[in-house]
Scaffold this motif. Structure first.
Motif, PDB file in Angstrom:
ATOM      1  N   VAL A 187      64.715  10.282  37.252  1.00 43.16           N
ATOM      2  CA  VAL A 187      64.086  11.459  37.861  1.00 43.16           C
ATOM      3  C   VAL A 187      62.695  11.643  37.248  1.00 43.16           C
ATOM      4  O   VAL A 187      62.523  11.543  36.036  1.00 43.16           O
ATOM      5  N   PRO A 188      61.688  11.901  38.092  1.00 44.13           N
ATOM      6  CA  PRO A 188      60.311  11.941  37.611  1.00 44.13           C
ATOM      7  C   PRO A 188      59.938  13.276  36.976  1.00 44.13           C
ATOM      8  O   PRO A 188      60.678  14.268  37.069  1.00 44.13           O
ATOM      9  N   ARG A 189      58.788  13.298  36.357  1.00 49.80           N
ATOM     10  CA  ARG A 189      58.235  14.537  35.820  1.00 49.80           C
ATOM     11  C   ARG A 189      57.916  15.491  36.978  1.00 49.80           C
ATOM     12  O   ARG A 189      57.832  15.077  38.137  1.00 49.80           O
ATOM     13  N   ASP A 190      57.772  16.770  36.634  1.00 49.82           N
ATOM     14  CA  ASP A 190      57.378  17.799  37.604  1.00 49.82           C
ATOM     15  C   ASP A 190      58.353  17.878  38.779  1.00 49.82           C
ATOM     16  O   ASP A 190      57.956  17.915  39.936  1.00 49.82           O
ATOM     17  N   ALA A 191      59.635  17.906  38.461  1.00 47.83           N
ATOM     18  CA  ALA A 191      60.665  17.980  39.504  1.00 47.83           C
ATOM     19  C   ALA A 191      61.760  18.957  39.080  1.00 47.83           C
ATOM     20  O   ALA A 191      61.927  19.257  37.891  1.00 47.83           O
ATOM     21  N   ARG A 192      62.513  19.426  40.063  1.00 51.09           N
ATOM     22  CA  ARG A 192      63.675  20.273  39.819  1.00 51.09           C
ATOM     23  C   ARG A 192      64.913  19.440  40.153  1.00 51.09           C
ATOM     24  O   ARG A 192      64.990  18.841  41.225  1.00 51.09           O
ATOM     25  N   VAL A 193      65.879  19.443  39.244  1.00 49.34           N
ATOM     26  CA  VAL A 193      67.034  18.544  39.352  1.00 49.34           C
ATOM     27  C   VAL A 193      68.329  19.351  39.239  1.00 49.34           C
ATOM     28  O   VAL A 193      68.426  20.280  38.425  1.00 49.34           O
ATOM     29  N   GLN A 194      69.316  18.967  40.038  1.00 52.02           N
ATOM     30  CA  GLN A 194      70.655  19.523  39.895  1.00 52.02           C
ATOM     31  C   GLN A 194      71.641  18.381  39.697  1.00 52.02           C
ATOM     32  O   GLN A 194      71.609  17.382  40.412  1.00 52.02           O
ATOM     33  N   ILE A 195      72.520  18.540  38.712  1.00 49.03           N
ATOM     34  CA  ILE A 195      73.620  17.607  38.492  1.00 49.03           C
ATOM     35  C   ILE A 195      74.907  18.352  38.821  1.00 49.03           C
ATOM     36  O   ILE A 195      75.140  19.464  38.326  1.00 49.03           O
ATOM     37  N   ALA A 196      75.736  17.762  39.670  1.00 50.39           N
ATOM     38  CA  ALA A 196      77.006  18.375  40.065  1.00 50.39           C
ATOM     39  C   ALA A 196      78.115  17.352  39.892  1.00 50.39           C
ATOM     40  O   ALA A 196      77.949  16.177  40.228  1.00 50.39           O
ATOM     41  N   GLU A 243      64.962  17.356  44.532  1.00 53.61           N
ATOM     42  CA  GLU A 243      64.199  17.810  45.687  1.00 53.61           C
ATOM     43  C   GLU A 243      64.889  17.363  46.979  1.00 53.61           C
ATOM     44  O   GLU A 243      65.999  17.783  47.260  1.00 53.61           O
ATOM     45  N   GLU A 244      64.310  16.463  47.745  1.00 56.68           N
ATOM     46  CA  GLU A 244      64.913  16.058  49.023  1.00 56.68           C
ATOM     47  C   GLU A 244      65.820  14.834  48.895  1.00 56.68           C
ATOM     48  O   GLU A 244      66.356  14.348  49.887  1.00 56.68           O
ATOM     49  N   GLU A 245      66.011  14.326  47.682  1.00 62.27           N
ATOM     50  CA  GLU A 245      66.811  13.114  47.494  1.00 62.27           C
ATOM     51  C   GLU A 245      68.124  13.426  46.803  1.00 62.27           C
ATOM     52  O   GLU A 245      68.246  14.407  46.060  1.00 62.27           O
ATOM     53  N   GLU A 246      69.105  12.544  47.024  1.00 66.91           N
ATOM     54  CA  GLU A 246      70.427  12.716  46.430  1.00 66.91           C
ATOM     55  C   GLU A 246      70.980  11.346  46.048  1.00 66.91           C
ATOM     56  O   GLU A 246      70.931  10.405  46.842  1.00 66.91           O
TER      57      GLU A 246
END
Length: 274
Positions: free
Chosen positions: A90-99, A68-71
């Motif tokens: 990373v918590p539940r109910d979140a969208r995550v990107q790994i790059a 979300e708004e964190e990196e």
């Protein structure tokens, strides 16, 4: 389950970018999950956490984790044998990107949970590292997300390095019953990597009840063993080839705790366990 169901050879659970994809439905239990994603240089992976909490743990290489708004920038490591790694929760109910600019392999250790805790960075220097056991039972335990070192709702996860020729996860122990103050009910995944070409190890799981889990598996890099119940151990490393395993645990108990019961036929003369 049969021993074939519990020993998952490399590639047996491959699913898209995931070279390992074990969820509660596939495992036949309720909480514990493990995924391993491989990224090529410049590669990315998106996932939603759903009803589970996850830890992103570099196995090889580094990455950036966007929640979300964190990196979080994870420096990672050259290999699981080279060093302890930093990680991201990373918590539940979140969208995550790994790059990952250079590419790499990344474990996602997960557990179905109830509370939504904040996303956090876990620095490598703060991971408690324990030298456990002695002699041919000496091993290194990296307690990056043990029950008393890092706050999660349900998830418990540690890494173990067993020197070539040594035994770990010993004496055999279990955690398949809820007995307050004595034993906690936890489903467990062992994910293995063996140092060096053609290296191997052995994993034993023996029944703790009539019809319980019974496995004697030859394991190689990329293999996993499921432990829904039973006495587990020893984990045996081939001489000349260090063994790594990632343990992922979770269960239905109201309290997140790791309480184990040792096999009554074995005496702990090794100066430690696991």
């Amino acid at each position: 389950m049969t021993s074939t169901d519990l020993h998952l050879a490399k590639g047996a659970t491959r699913n898209g970018q995931y070279v390992v994809d074990i969820d509660p439905k596939a495992a036949g239990w309720t909480h514990s999950s493990l995924r391993v994603v491989e990224l090529t240089p410049g590669g990315t992976h998106m996932f939603t956490t759903g009803d589970s909490e996850w830890i992103v743990l570099p196995l090889e290489g580094g990455c950036t984790v966007h929640i979300e708004e964190e990196e979080f920038q994870l420096l990672g490591r050259e290999s699981v044998f080279a060093a302890v790694s930093d990680f991201a929760y990373v918590p539940r109910d979140a969208r995550v990107q790994i790059a990952s600019g250079a590419g790499g392999r990344f474990a996602l250790a997960g557990a179905k949970c109830e509370r939504r805790l904040p996303a956090r960075y876990g620095p490598a220097p703060e991971v408690p590292v324990e030298q456990r056991g002695s002699g041919t039972c000496a091993r290194q335990v990296r307690n990056f997300a043990s029950a008393d070192s890092f706050d999660c709702d349900k998830l418990i996860a540690v890494e173990v390095i067993t020197p070539g020729g040594n035994w770990s996860s010993y004496p055999p122990h279990k955690h398949d019953e809820h007995r307050p103050g004595e034993e906690s009910e936890l489903e467990e995944i062992y994910y293995f990597e063996i140092d060096g070409p053609n290296g191997l190890g052995y994993q034993r799981v023996s029944p703790s009840r009539e019809g319980g889990s019974d496995v004697l598996a030859e394991v190689r890099s990329g293999d996993a063993v499921l432990v829904p119940d039973g006495w587990h151990g020893p984990s045996i490393a081939q001489p000349g080839h260090d063994m790594y395993y990632l343990n992922v645990m979770a269960g239905p108990g109201a309290t997140r705790e790791w309480r184990i019961c040792f096999h009554p036929d074995h005496t702990d003369t090794t100066g430690g366990y696991r």
